[in-house]
Design an enzyme around this catalytic site. Structure first.
Site, short mmCIF file in Angstrom:
data_model
loop_
_atom_site.label_atom_id
_atom_site.label_comp_id
_atom_site.label_asym_id
_atom_site.label_seq_id
_atom_site.Cartn_x
_atom_site.Cartn_y
_atom_site.Cartn_z
N GLY A 73 0.82 -1.22 0.00
CA GLY A 73 0.00 0.00 0.00
C GLY A 73 0.84 1.25 0.00
O GLY A 73 0.56 2.22 -0.70
N GLU A 115 1.73 5.86 7.51
CA GLU A 115 3.13 6.09 7.11
C GLU A 115 3.77 7.22 7.90
O GLU A 115 4.96 7.17 8.23
CB GLU A 115 3.23 6.38 5.61
CG GLU A 115 2.67 5.28 4.70
CD GLU A 115 3.10 3.88 5.08
OE1 GLU A 115 4.25 3.69 5.52
OE2 GLU A 115 2.27 2.95 4.95
#
Length: 945
Positions: free
Chosen positions: A318, A355
C-alpha cells in the site's frame, strides 16, 4: 561469475542447513586475522569467511557516501559507495550484503584515505545468503575506523523490490519510465552493497546523476546540483539522520508536485505523474494536518526538514515509510472527488496516517530485529485510528477499529497462527512477518493496553519510549519498561522520572488492589499465539469465569483438543457492565478459572465492554438467550460497539462449535430495529458470507432461499437507500454495501436502477460522473452483457483515476462469462493493460465470483512459478493469493485438492506459513458445512413459511 566461486561455500552451507541462529549465537568473534603484511591470497585459495545468515557484529557502518547513476534508457544503473566502518575485532574480512550487483572494484582505505593495498581486493560471493566478503591482506585493527569503497552496477530490477523500474502512460499513449526504490525488509542490498539489517543504523549522504528532464528525490532535500556534462546533472542531498538501510529511498522521475508547510516549518510535497497532479491536493491537506498532530501527540519534533509523499505507478504494497520520502500506490495517495468514494477517501487518509506515524515508530525508534516488526507495524496501524479520529472526526474511523480486531481474531483462532513476536531469519520468513498478526493483532493488543492503563498513562509511556530510544533500536521489553515507568540503574541514578527495575514490582500500577507486573502480562499476549475464550456462567450473585484457547478448527470433543490447549494462559484485563450500574467494571484474570461478585440484582452482564479487550466471550447456560432477549427488547441499553461485538462473538462461536447456528441467527433478528451502520453491516456480513459459501456449492434451493430471506429481511433498509453521494460517512458506507449485495442477489428494483444509470453513463460517452458510492455496483450490473463489458474495459484502459479503475476491474471480474474471466486473468499476467501490481487483487476478485471460483484456483496452480517470480515468496501478494483463492472451498474433496497442490510445491510451501493458514481455513469451512448446513436449511424453511 558467482557459481564458479561457490564451490568454496559447500562446507558452510552443509553445516547451516536448517539452522536458525539465535540472537546470542550471533555474538561470535571475527574470522582469524592474517598477520599484518602477509601477501594477498589469490581468490582460488580463499573460502567465504562467514556461515551465518546474520552479519557479524564486529564491523559497524557509520556513514555511507552513495553515488548512483541510473540510465532510464538502458534500464540499468552504476554506482559507488564509500562506507566508513568501525572495526571492533581484528580481522582480514569485511562481510556485508549484496544481491544481484556486479561488483567491479573494492578497496579499503584507512582514516587518512590511504589505500591499505596496492591491488584491487578479492570479493567472494555467497548468493544463498545474499552476502559478499571482501578480503584485506592487511589486518583491520580493532578500535580503528576505515573506509570501504565499492563500485558496482546492475539492471534496474523487474518487479517491486530493490531499485526498480516503473512506467506510466500519458493520455496521448506515450509510455514514460521512472526508477524507484522499495527496500523493506531486505532489498537495500539490491541497490548498493550495505549492512542490510535494522540495527546497523548509519548516516547516508546521497548523490544522484540524472538527465535535465528528470528530477531526483531522496530522504533529504537537495543542497546542491552540479553539471557533470552537457546532458547530465548531479543532485547532492543533505546528509541524513542515523537510520536503518531499509528506510533509504530515491526516485528519478518527471513528476509534478504540490507543496505546503506545517506549523513547525516542515515542507510537505505530494508528487504524482503530471496528468494526475490535480488528484494530489487532498493528500497534501492530510499530510500537513497529520504531521502537526503527531508532533504534538508524541511531543517530539519531526526531525527532517521535509516530507515528500509520492505516488508510484507500480507498487506492490500500500505504501512505504522511507524517512522523508514516503512512497505510495496511486490508490493510497491520490484522491479524485469525481471518482473516489468516501471509502477511498478514508483509505487515503488512513494510509497517510500510518506512514507518517512510522516517522516516529519505526524510523526514529526501530525494532532491533524483524521478529519484533509489530513494534513498527502494530503501532502504525493503531495510530491510524488515533490520528484520523483526531484530525478528521467526520470520517468516523473508530467504526473500523472493531473490524481490524475481527480480522485478527479470524487469523488468530486458527492453529496456524503465530505469536506477535516470532523468530524470522531468512528473507522469506522476514517478509511473512508483515501479516495480520503484526498489523491487526498488534494494533488491538495496543488498544487493549491503552484502555487498561488509561489514555494519559499510555501516551506518556510511548513518549518516554520514543525519547529514550531515538535513533536507536528497541525490543518488546523496552516498551513495557517505558509504559511501566521502569528504567535502567543508570537512568535511575541520573534522577530521571522513573525507578529501577528492582523497584518495578513494588511501584507499578496499582490495579484492582494488586501490583501489576506489566511485562508478565504483556508477554502472555506477544510471546504466545492465539486468543483466549472467556466462558461466563452466572451463579446467583457471582460470575464464574474460565479461560481456554479459542480454536475454530478443533472441537473440545476432538482427541487433539487437550494437546492444543496445553500451556496456554493469558493475563486478561476483563471489563464488564450490568444493568444495575452505569460503571464499567474491571478485573484482571490471571488464572484458568476465576469468579467475580456482581450482585443478585443484575439481570444481565455484558463482558468485554466495547470490545476494548482482545478476547472472545461465551455466555454459557442460557446466557445467549438473555443477550438475544436484551437486544430484541432494549438494544440501546448496549453501545453500538457492544452490539456489534455480540454479533461477532456469536457467529465465531458457531464456527468453533460452541453455539448452535440458529441461536446466532435468532440473535440478529433484532436488526430490524437497528439504526446504527456498524452492527447492521456486521449481521449482514455474516449472512452474505454464508450466501457466498453456499452459492459455490451445488445447493441451488438453499442459495435461492437464503438470498430471498436476506432481501426480505433487509427490504426496508434497501428501499431507504438513495443512489447518491449524500449523507454521513456511515450512511454512505451502508449504501455502498447494501446496494452492492441487493444487486448481486438480483433484486429487481436494484438491478433496474443500476441498468438505467449504466445506460446513461454509456450514452454520455463516459462524461457522466456516477455517484461514487454506487459506481462499482452500477458497473457490475453493466458488465453482464458483451457491450457493457467491452465499454468498461475500454474505459479501464484510458482512465486516469486509479479509484475508478479499481471499481471497473471489480465489475469486469463479476462477469458470468468464463471466457471473459480467463481473458482478464491473462491480461493481469501479461501486465500491460492490467498492471502486475493489481494481479493478486484481480485473482481474488475472480475467485469471489461463483463462475470464476475454480478458474482462479486453476490459474494459480498453472502459473505458480511465474507468480512467485513476480511477487517473491513470502510477500503479502503471494500470501493473499494462496489464502484468498482457497478461502471459499468447503468440501473434503477441495481440501484434498489444496493439500495435493501444496504437496507438489513442497519445497516452497514448507517455507510459507500461508499454506498452513489456507489449509486451516478450508478445514474450518468443511467443518462449518458439516455441522451447520442442515440447521441453516431448516431455520430458513421456518422463516420463509
Amino acid at each position: 561469475m558467482v557459481s564458479a566461486r561457490l564451490l568454496v561455500l559447500s562446507l558452510f552451507s552443509a553445516s547451516l542447513v536448517g539452522s536458525q541462529p539465535t540472537e546470542s549465537s550471533q555474538q561470535v568473534s571475527s574470522p582469524p586475522a592474517h598477520p599484518a603484511g602477509e601477501p594477498s591470497l589469490s581468490i582460488d585459495n580463499l573460502s567465504f569467511p562467514w556461515s551465518r545468515l546474520r552479519l557479524p557484529k564486529y564491523i559497524i557502518p557509520l556513514h555511507y557516501h552513495l553515488l548512483l547513476h541510473p540510465n532510464l534508457t538502458s534500464l540499468s544503473f552504476t554506482g559507488s559507495v564509500q562506507i566508513q566502518i568501525d572495526v571492533q575485532n581484528n580481522t582480514n574480512w569485511v562481510v556485508l550484503h549484496s544481491k544481484g550487483l556486479q561488483i567491479s572494484k573494492a578497496t579499503i582505505l584507512d582514516q587518512n584515505l590511504t589505500h591499505l593495498s596496492e591491488q584491487v581486493l578479492p570479493v567472494l560471493h555467497n548468493p544463498s545468503h545474499e552476502q559478499i566478503g571482501i578480503f584485506s591482506p592487511r589486518v583491520l585493527s580493532s578500535g580503528q575506523k576505515y573506509f570501504l569503497y565499492i563500485e558496482f552496477g546492475a539492471e534496474l530490477a523487474e518487479g517491486f523490490y530493490g531499485f526498480y523500474k516503473s512506467t506510466y502512460r500519458t493520455s496521448t499513449g506515450e509510455t514514460r519510465t521512472l526508477a524507484s526504490t522499495h527496500f523493506e525488509p531486505t532489498s537495500a542490498r539490491m541497490a548498493f552493497p550495505c549492512f542490510d539489517e535494522p540495527s546497523f543504523k548509519a548516516n547516508f549522504s546521497v548523490r544522484i546523476r540524472r538527465r535535465p528532464e528528470y528530477i531526483s528525490l531522496s530522504n533529504m532535500p537537495v543542497i546542491k546540483t552540479v553539471e557533470v556534462s552537457g546532458d547530465l546533472l548531479e543532485d547532492q542531498f543533505a546528509p541524513s539522520v542515523q537510520m536503518s538501510t531499509y528506510l533509504v529511498a530515491f526516485v528519478i522521475c518527471d513528476f509534478k508536485s504540490v507543496t505546503g508547510t506545517t506549523s513547525s516549518g516542515v515542507q510537505v510535497s505530494i508528487y504524482a505523474a503530471p496528468e494526475k497532479w490535480q488528484q494530489t491536493h487532498y493528500a497534501l491537506e492530510v499530510a500537513v494536518k497529520m504531521l502537526d498532530f503527531y508532533e504534538e501527540f508524541f511531543n517530539i519534533r519531526y526531525p527532517l526538514p521535509k516530507q515528500d509523499l509520492i505516488a508510484i505507478p507500480d507498487f506492490q504494497s500500500g505504501a512505504m515509510e522511507n524517512w522523508g520520502l514516503t512512497t505510495y500506490r496511486e490508490t493510497s495517495l491520490l484522491y479524485d472527488p469525481l471518482t473516489s468514494s468516501v471509502s477511498d477517501k478514508l483509505w487515503v487518509t488512513m494510509v497517510i496516517g500510518h506512514e507518517l506515524a512510522h516517522q516516529w515508530f519505526g524510523n526514529l525508534v526501530t525494532m532491533e530485529w524483524w521478529n519484533d516488526i509489530w513494534l513498527n507495524e502494530g503501532f502504525a496501524r493503531y495510530m491510524e485510528y488515533i490520528s484520523v479520529e483526531a484530525t478528521y472526526p467526520d470520517l468516523k474511523v473508530e467504526e473500523y477499529l472493531l473490524h481490524t480486531c475481527f480480522a485478527a481474531v479470524g487469523h488468530d483462532s486458527l492453529n496456524s497462527s503465530r505469536p506477535i513476536s516470532s523468530p524470522a531469519e531468512n528473507p522469506t520468513q522476514i517478509k511473512e512477518m508483515f501479516d495480520t498478526v503484526s498489523y491487526d493483532k498488534g494494533a488491538c493488543v495496543l488498544h487493549m493496553l491503552r484502555h487498561f492503563l488509561t489514555d494519559e498513562v499510555f501516551q506518556r509511556g510511548i513518549v518516554r519510549y520514543l525519547r529514550k530510544y531515538s535513533y536507536k533500536n528497541a525490543h518488546n521489553q523496552d516498551l513495557w519498561d517505558s509504559l511501566a515507568n521502569t528504567c535502567s540503574e543508570e537512568d535511575f541514578i541520573s534522577g530521571k522520572h522513573c525507578y529501577s527495575s528492582s523497584q518495578a514490582s513494588k511501584n507499578a500500577y496499582l490495579f484492582a488492589g494488586e501490583h501489576l507486573n506489566l511485562t508478565a502480562m504483556m508477554n502472555t499476549w506477544t510471546l504466545q499465539k492465539g486468543i483466549p475464550l472467556v466462558t461466563v456462567t452466572r451463579k446467583g450473585a457471582r460470575l464464574l469465569l474460565r479461560q481456554d484457547r479459542f480454536l475454530k478448527t478443533v472441537l473440545p470433543s476432538d482427541p487433539q483438543w487437550s494437546t492444543l490447549q496445553k500451556g496456554f494462559l493469558w493475563h486478561i484485563p476483563l471489563t464488564y457492565k450490568t444493568d444495575s450500574s452505569s460503571t464499567i467494571h474491571r478485573h484482571l484474570m490471571t488464572s484458568p478459572t476465576d469468579s467475580i461478585h456482581i450482585g443478585e440484582e443484575a439481570s444481565w452482564v455484558k463482558v468485554n465492554s466495547d470490545m476494548t479487550g482482545y478476547y472472545m466471550v461465551h455466555y454459557e447456560d442460557g446466557g445467549w438467550d438473555v443477550m438475544t432477549k436484551l437486544l430484541s427488547e432494549n438494544h440501546t441499553a448496549l453501545s453500538y460497539k457492544d452490539r456489534t461485538h455480540l454479533i461477532h462473538n456469536a457467529f465465531q462461536l458457531v464456527t468453533a462449535g460452541h453455539l448452535p447456528l440458529n441461536k446466532a441467527l435468532d440473535l440478529i433478528g433484532y436488526l430490524l430495529l437497528e439504526t446504527h451502520t456498524v452492527p447492521l453491516l456486521q449481521g449482514l456480513g455474516y449472512l452474505e458470507a454464508f450466501y457466498h459459501l453456499v452459492e459455490k456449492r451445488d445447493e441451488s434451493v438453499l442459495t435461492h432461499n437464503l438470498g430471498a430471506y436476506i432481501l426480505r429481511f433487509f427490504r426496508a433498509i434497501i428501499d431507504q437507500q438513495t443512489w447518491s453521494d449524500s449523507g454521513t460517512v456511515s450512511e454512505r458506507r451502508l449504501r455502498t454495501e447494501v446496494l452492492s449485495l441487493a444487486c448481486h442477489l438480483d433484486d429487481p428494483p436494484c438491478v433496474k436502477r443500476a441498468r438505467q444509470y449504466f445506460s446513461d453513463w454509456l450514452q454520455s460517452n463516459g462524461t457522466l460522473n456516477l455517484p461514487t458510492d454506487v459506481a462499482e455496483t452500477v458497473y457490475s450490473v453493466g458488465a453482464q452483457d458483451d457491450h457493457g463489458w467491452a465499454s468498461l474495459l475500454h474505459t479501464y484502459k484510458i482512465s486516469l483515476s486509479e479509484a475508478q479503475k479499481h471499481k471497473i476491474l471489480y465489475a469486469l471480474a463479476s462477469s458470468k462469462d468464463t471466457s471473459k474471466l480467463e481473458g482478464l486473468l491473462e491480461l493481469g499476467l501479461e501486465g500491460k493493460v492490467i498492471r502486475s501490481q493489481d494481479l493478486s487483487t484481480l485473482i481474488l476478485m475472480v475467485a469471489r465470483n461463483p463462475k470464476g471460483h475454480y478458474l482462479a484456483w486453476d490459474f494459480v496452480k498453472k502459473n505458480w512459478d511465474t507468480l512467485v517470480q513476480k511477487f517473491q515468496l513470502g510477500s503479502f501478494c503471494i500470501r493473499n493469493i494462496i489464502i484468498g483463492t482457497t478461502s471459499q472451498f468447503s468440501s473434503p474433496e477441495e481440501l484434498t485438492e489444496v493439500q495435493s497442490f501444496f504437496e507438489s510445491i513442497k519445497e516452497q510451501a514448507s517455507q510459507l506459513r500461508a499454506t498452513q493458514i489456507a489449509l486451516d481455513n478450508v478445514l474450518k469451512n468443511v467443518r462449518w458445512v458439516q455441522r451447520n448446513l442442515e440447521t441453516l436449511r431448516k431455520w430458513l424453511n421456518e422463516q420463509m413459511q
